[in-house]
Design an enzyme around this catalytic site. Structure first.
Site, PDB file in Angstrom:
ATOM      1  N   ASP A  32       0.862  -1.191   0.000  1.00 55.46           N
ATOM      2  CA  ASP A  32       0.000   0.000   0.000  1.00 55.46           C
ATOM      3  C   ASP A  32       0.896   1.238   0.000  1.00 55.46           C
ATOM      4  OD1 ASP A  32      -2.029   2.066   0.822  1.00 55.46           O
ATOM      5  OD2 ASP A  32      -3.275   0.321   1.203  1.00 55.46           O
ATOM      6  N   TYR A 149     -15.884   6.674 -11.096  1.00 56.79           N
ATOM      7  CA  TYR A 149     -15.423   5.560 -10.263  1.00 56.79           C
ATOM      8  C   TYR A 149     -16.043   4.246 -10.749  1.00 56.79           C
ATOM      9  CZ  TYR A 149     -15.431   2.633  -5.992  1.00 56.79           C
ATOM     10  OH  TYR A 149     -15.324   1.602  -5.088  1.00 56.79           O
ATOM     11  N   ASN A 178     -21.338  -1.406  -0.451  1.00 57.96           N
ATOM     12  CA  ASN A 178     -21.101  -0.586   0.755  1.00 57.96           C
ATOM     13  C   ASN A 178     -20.719  -1.399   2.000  1.00 57.96           C
ATOM     14  OD1 ASN A 178     -21.023   1.634   2.509  1.00 57.96           O
ATOM     15  ND2 ASN A 178     -22.531   2.704   1.252  1.00 57.96           N
ATOM     16  N   GLU A 191     -15.184   9.062   3.996  1.00 55.01           N
ATOM     17  CA  GLU A 191     -16.021   8.127   4.766  1.00 55.01           C
ATOM     18  C   GLU A 191     -17.375   7.934   4.087  1.00 55.01           C
ATOM     19  OE1 GLU A 191     -14.981  11.050   5.643  1.00 55.01           O
ATOM     20  OE2 GLU A 191     -16.580  12.255   6.522  1.00 55.01           O
ATOM     21  N   LYS A 192     -17.928   6.729   4.281  1.00 57.21           N
ATOM     22  CA  LYS A 192     -19.235   6.391   3.713  1.00 57.21           C
ATOM     23  C   LYS A 192     -20.312   6.630   4.763  1.00 57.21           C
ATOM     24  CE  LYS A 192     -17.075   2.689   2.528  1.00 57.21           C
ATOM     25  NZ  LYS A 192     -17.601   1.587   3.270  1.00 57.21           N
ATOM     26  N   LYS A 200     -21.458  11.461  13.404  1.00 59.48           N
ATOM     27  CA  LYS A 200     -22.291  12.618  13.727  1.00 59.48           C
ATOM     28  C   LYS A 200     -23.129  12.346  14.981  1.00 59.48           C
ATOM     29  CE  LYS A 200     -22.536  14.049   8.894  1.00 59.48           C
ATOM     30  NZ  LYS A 200     -23.351  14.416   7.726  1.00 59.48           N
TER      31      LYS A 200
HETATM   32  P1  NAD Z   1      -9.653   1.984   1.267  1.00 57.40           P
HETATM   33  O1  NAD Z   1      -9.575   3.333   0.635  1.00 57.40           O
HETATM   34  O2  NAD Z   1      -9.704   1.920   2.750  1.00 57.40           O
HETATM   35  O3  NAD Z   1      -8.432   1.082   0.768  1.00 57.40           O
HETATM   36  C1  NAD Z   1      -7.833   1.245  -0.495  1.00 57.40           C
HETATM   37  C2  NAD Z   1      -6.338   1.310  -0.270  1.00 57.40           C
HETATM   38  O4  NAD Z   1      -5.696   1.459  -1.552  1.00 57.40           O
HETATM   39  C3  NAD Z   1      -5.892   2.509   0.582  1.00 57.40           C
HETATM   40  O5  NAD Z   1      -5.206   2.082   1.736  1.00 57.40           O
HETATM   41  C4  NAD Z   1      -4.983   3.288  -0.337  1.00 57.40           C
HETATM   42  O6  NAD Z   1      -3.864   3.873   0.300  1.00 57.40           O
HETATM   43  C5  NAD Z   1      -4.537   2.221  -1.320  1.00 57.40           C
HETATM   44  N1  NAD Z   1      -4.032   2.833  -2.550  1.00 57.40           N
HETATM   45  C6  NAD Z   1      -4.597   3.838  -3.268  1.00 57.40           C
HETATM   46  N2  NAD Z   1      -3.797   4.188  -4.276  1.00 57.40           N
HETATM   47  C7  NAD Z   1      -2.701   3.379  -4.194  1.00 57.40           C
HETATM   48  C8  NAD Z   1      -1.507   3.285  -4.953  1.00 57.40           C
HETATM   49  N3  NAD Z   1      -1.274   4.091  -6.001  1.00 57.40           N
HETATM   50  N4  NAD Z   1      -0.597   2.361  -4.589  1.00 57.40           N
HETATM   51  C9  NAD Z   1      -0.801   1.559  -3.516  1.00 57.40           C
HETATM   52  N5  NAD Z   1      -1.914   1.608  -2.763  1.00 57.40           N
HETATM   53  C10 NAD Z   1      -2.856   2.515  -3.095  1.00 57.40           C
HETATM   54  O7  NAD Z   1     -10.912   1.263   0.618  1.00 57.40           O
HETATM   55  P2  NAD Z   1     -11.657  -0.071   1.062  1.00 57.40           P
HETATM   56  O8  NAD Z   1     -12.965   0.309   1.607  1.00 57.40           O
HETATM   57  O9  NAD Z   1     -10.746  -0.923   1.852  1.00 57.40           O
HETATM   58  O10 NAD Z   1     -11.924  -0.723  -0.376  1.00 57.40           O
HETATM   59  C11 NAD Z   1     -11.070  -1.721  -0.905  1.00 57.40           C
HETATM   60  C12 NAD Z   1     -11.467  -1.998  -2.344  1.00 57.40           C
HETATM   61  O11 NAD Z   1     -12.836  -2.390  -2.417  1.00 57.40           O
HETATM   62  C13 NAD Z   1     -11.323  -0.805  -3.273  1.00 57.40           C
HETATM   63  O12 NAD Z   1     -10.891  -1.254  -4.534  1.00 57.40           O
HETATM   64  C14 NAD Z   1     -12.718  -0.270  -3.385  1.00 57.40           C
HETATM   65  O13 NAD Z   1     -12.939   0.463  -4.574  1.00 57.40           O
HETATM   66  C15 NAD Z   1     -13.519  -1.555  -3.334  1.00 57.40           C
HETATM   67  N6  NAD Z   1     -14.877  -1.312  -2.861  1.00 57.40           N
HETATM   68  C16 NAD Z   1     -15.088  -0.964  -1.567  1.00 57.40           C
HETATM   69  C17 NAD Z   1     -16.379  -0.715  -1.125  1.00 57.40           C
HETATM   70  C18 NAD Z   1     -16.659  -0.316   0.284  1.00 57.40           C
HETATM   71  O14 NAD Z   1     -17.814  -0.099   0.610  1.00 57.40           O
HETATM   72  N7  NAD Z   1     -15.671  -0.230   1.158  1.00 57.40           N
HETATM   73  C19 NAD Z   1     -17.450  -0.835  -2.012  1.00 57.40           C
HETATM   74  C20 NAD Z   1     -17.191  -1.185  -3.333  1.00 57.40           C
HETATM   75  C21 NAD Z   1     -15.904  -1.449  -3.747  1.00 57.40           C
HETATM   76  N1  GDD Z   2     -20.802   9.668   3.000  1.00 57.70           N
HETATM   77  C1  GDD Z   2     -21.925  10.254   3.457  1.00 57.70           C
HETATM   78  N2  GDD Z   2     -21.836  11.150   4.486  1.00 57.70           N
HETATM   79  N3  GDD Z   2     -23.108   9.959   2.868  1.00 57.70           N
HETATM   80  C2  GDD Z   2     -24.214  10.553   3.365  1.00 57.70           C
HETATM   81  C3  GDD Z   2     -24.181  11.461   4.427  1.00 57.70           C
HETATM   82  C4  GDD Z   2     -22.938  11.781   5.016  1.00 57.70           C
HETATM   83  O1  GDD Z   2     -22.802  12.564   5.949  1.00 57.70           O
HETATM   84  N4  GDD Z   2     -25.449  11.883   4.680  1.00 57.70           N
HETATM   85  C5  GDD Z   2     -26.224  11.254   3.796  1.00 57.70           C
HETATM   86  N5  GDD Z   2     -25.486  10.467   2.982  1.00 57.70           N
HETATM   87  C6  GDD Z   2     -25.999   9.685   1.836  1.00 57.70           C
HETATM   88  C7  GDD Z   2     -25.275   9.965   0.531  1.00 57.70           C
HETATM   89  O2  GDD Z   2     -25.688  11.194  -0.021  1.00 57.70           O
HETATM   90  C8  GDD Z   2     -25.720   8.753  -0.298  1.00 57.70           C
HETATM   91  O3  GDD Z   2     -26.953   9.024  -0.894  1.00 57.70           O
HETATM   92  C9  GDD Z   2     -25.871   7.654   0.758  1.00 57.70           C
HETATM   93  O4  GDD Z   2     -25.847   8.307   2.046  1.00 57.70           O
HETATM   94  C10 GDD Z   2     -24.763   6.622   0.731  1.00 57.70           C
HETATM   95  O5  GDD Z   2     -23.536   7.321   0.698  1.00 57.70           O
HETATM   96  P1  GDD Z   2     -22.112   6.562   0.802  1.00 57.70           P
HETATM   97  O6  GDD Z   2     -22.190   5.494   1.814  1.00 57.70           O
HETATM   98  O7  GDD Z   2     -21.088   7.630   1.018  1.00 57.70           O
HETATM   99  O8  GDD Z   2     -21.853   6.012  -0.663  1.00 57.70           O
HETATM  100  P2  GDD Z   2     -22.682   5.123  -1.712  1.00 57.70           P
HETATM  101  O9  GDD Z   2     -23.483   4.042  -1.079  1.00 57.70           O
HETATM  102  O10 GDD Z   2     -23.455   6.041  -2.591  1.00 57.70           O
HETATM  103  O11 GDD Z   2     -21.477   4.486  -2.504  1.00 57.70           O
HETATM  104  C11 GDD Z   2     -20.566   3.696  -1.743  1.00 57.70           C
HETATM  105  O12 GDD Z   2     -20.789   2.340  -1.971  1.00 57.70           O
HETATM  106  C12 GDD Z   2     -20.339   1.831  -3.204  1.00 57.70           C
HETATM  107  C13 GDD Z   2     -20.675   0.366  -3.305  1.00 57.70           C
HETATM  108  O13 GDD Z   2     -22.004   0.121  -2.975  1.00 57.70           O
HETATM  109  C14 GDD Z   2     -19.152   4.146  -2.024  1.00 57.70           C
HETATM  110  O14 GDD Z   2     -18.287   3.703  -0.984  1.00 57.70           O
HETATM  111  C15 GDD Z   2     -18.603   3.594  -3.280  1.00 57.70           C
HETATM  112  O15 GDD Z   2     -17.197   3.863  -3.346  1.00 57.70           O
HETATM  113  C16 GDD Z   2     -18.844   2.093  -3.307  1.00 57.70           C
HETATM  114  O16 GDD Z   2     -18.329   1.536  -4.490  1.00 57.70           O
END
Ligand code: NAD
Ligand code: GDD
Length: 328
Positions: A32, A149, A178, A191-192, A200
């Site tokens: 990483d 993305y 998610n 953050e998600k 919050k």
């Molecule tokens: P995360 O951001 O915590 O982890 C991703 C890691 O990739 C980070 O630690 C970051 O430093 C590393 N990274 C980024 N650019 C890099 C580079 N150039 N070289 C080396 N490392 C690099 O995300 P996560 O939640 O652990 O997600 C892991 C994977 O799952 C990702 O590919 C993400 O797109 C995918 N994913 C996650 C979710 C989710 O809800 N968490 C949903 C859909 C897909």
């Molecule tokens: N992050 C965030 N923060 N979202 C919020 C908030 C807040 O304070 N308040 C409301 N939301 C709403 C967002 O506007 C969105 O409609 C919903 O909560 C979910 O937001 P996220 O959890 O941030 O992302 P997502 O579900 O739209 O997308 C995520 O999931 C994908 C896979 O299902 C992302 O993490 C993507 O990267 C991932 O691939």
């Protein structure tokens, strides 16, 4: 001893995956840009490496890995991927990582590689009804993701499948819905929703108000990290090639998610709905395929994982506020 490589081992899912693979008895190398933020890694070897550089990918990959997990990506929640401000970086950085890793893995004759795609690949037009979103794997085409993305994930899915067809690499692809849990990003802009809302709620006093982006009636499903890891390991070691959803079918609105966090905290808070990046109107995992091909589905309801996540985030919020008050 079996050997695994985890790319993205400094991130949320990768960090947990390293721990799980160590528990199973693997020798694990993590890679990483950074170490995990909230704990120390369990990896036997950890390469701080920018995987956009092909030389770094060749340096960390040898032909002795039984399993490679590719989780490294430029990613975040709605506040990062739906504003449009990070599109060029997201497309460039994540595509470069996947191109380099696959090239190195195939040249080193690696056997099996897992790729983390996303529910964000699904067409926008199938996710406009918050109560009936469509996310069957077969609905991905004609493609129309609502974010760059999602387009990068779709391109990379195709790249992995092409390496399978042309170069014989065993690839496994999950579309994560998610994923949340302790040790996940909870502040800073990436953050998600589960982490943001827990933060919050934890920071608020009883009777305060918290901000929610949009009207809160948009829907999602959320999968706890332990469930995600079980699905990933089962898929990676299976014979199922095509992309498959790994998610929960327990769909809730963001307002309901906030109500659950408040109930866990024992607080009554007012929701203030403000404009913000909202993404698709509705999304839920469709688990028909994974149930059929892997006999897998999540085992616990959302509230169970949310309680553990809330406790962890509440501790982070309190630790941060006591550091700030000592510094003041
Ligand atoms: P995360 O951001 O915590 O982890 C991703 C890691 O990739 C980070 O630690 C970051 O430093 C590393 N990274 C980024 N650019 C890099 C580079 N150039 N070289 C080396 N490392 C690099 O995300 P996560 O939640 O652990 O997600 C892991 C994977 O799952 C990702 O590919 C993400 O797109 C995918 N994913 C996650 C979710 C989710 O809800 N968490 C949903 C859909 C897909
Ligand atoms: N992050 C965030 N923060 N979202 C919020 C908030 C807040 O304070 N308040 C409301 N939301 C709403 C967002 O506007 C969105 O409609 C919903 O909560 C979910 O937001 P996220 O959890 O941030 O992302 P997502 O579900 O739209 O997308 C995520 O999931 C994908 C896979 O299902 C992302 O993490 C993507 O990267 C991932 O691939």
């Amino acid at each position: 001893m079996k050997r695994a490589l985890v790319c993205g081992a400094g991130g949320f899912i990768g960090n947990h995956l390293v721990t799980e693979l160590k528990r199973e008895g693997f020798w694990v190398r993590g890679a990483d840009l950074k170490y995990p933020e909230y704990n120390t890694t369990d990896a036997d070897d950890f390469a701080i490496a920018d995987l956009r550089d092909p030389a770094n990918c060749r340096a960390i990959i040898d032909g002795r890995f039984d399993e490679i997990y590719q989780l490294a990506a430029d990613m975040g929640g709605a506040g990062y991927i739906f504003t449009g401000e990070n599109d060029a970086h997201v497309l460039h950085n994540s595509a470069m990582i996947n191109l380099n890793i696959l090239d190195a893995a195939s040249k080193r004759n690696c056997r099996r590689i897992f790729y983390s795609s996303s529910a964000c690949i699904y067409p926008d037009h199938n996710q406009r009804d918050p109560l009936a979103p469509i996310t069957a794997e077969s609905s991905a085409y004609p493609a129309n993701p609502d974010s760059e993305y999602g387009w990068e994930k779709l391109f990379s899915e195709r790249l992995y499948l092409a390496y399978h067809r042309n170069l014989g690499l065993e690839v496994r692809i999950a579309r994560f819905h998610n994923i949340f849990g302790p040790l996940g990003t909870w502040t800073g802009g990436r953050e998600k929703a589960p982490a943001a809302i827990c933060r919050k709620v934890a920071a608020a006093r009883d009777g305060d108000e918290i901000e929610i982006w949009g009207d809160g009636e948009q829907t999602r499903s959320f999968l706890y990290i332990d469930e995600c890891l079980a699905g990933v390991l089962k898929l990676t070691r299976s014979n199922y090639l095509g992309p498959v959803n790994i998610g929960s079918e327990e769909m809730v609105s963001i307002n309901q998610l906030a109500d659950m966090a408040m109930a866990i905290a024992g607080k009554t808070l007012h929701k203030r709905h403000i404009p913000g990046p909202t993404g698709v109107r509705g999304r839920n995992s469709d688990n028909q395929l994974i149930r059929r091909v892997l006999d897998w589905e999540p085992s616990a309801p959302l509230i169970v994982g949310l309680e553990k996540t809330y406790q962890w985030i509440e501790a982070q919020v309190h630790a941060t506020s006591s550091v700030n008050s000592m510094a003041a």
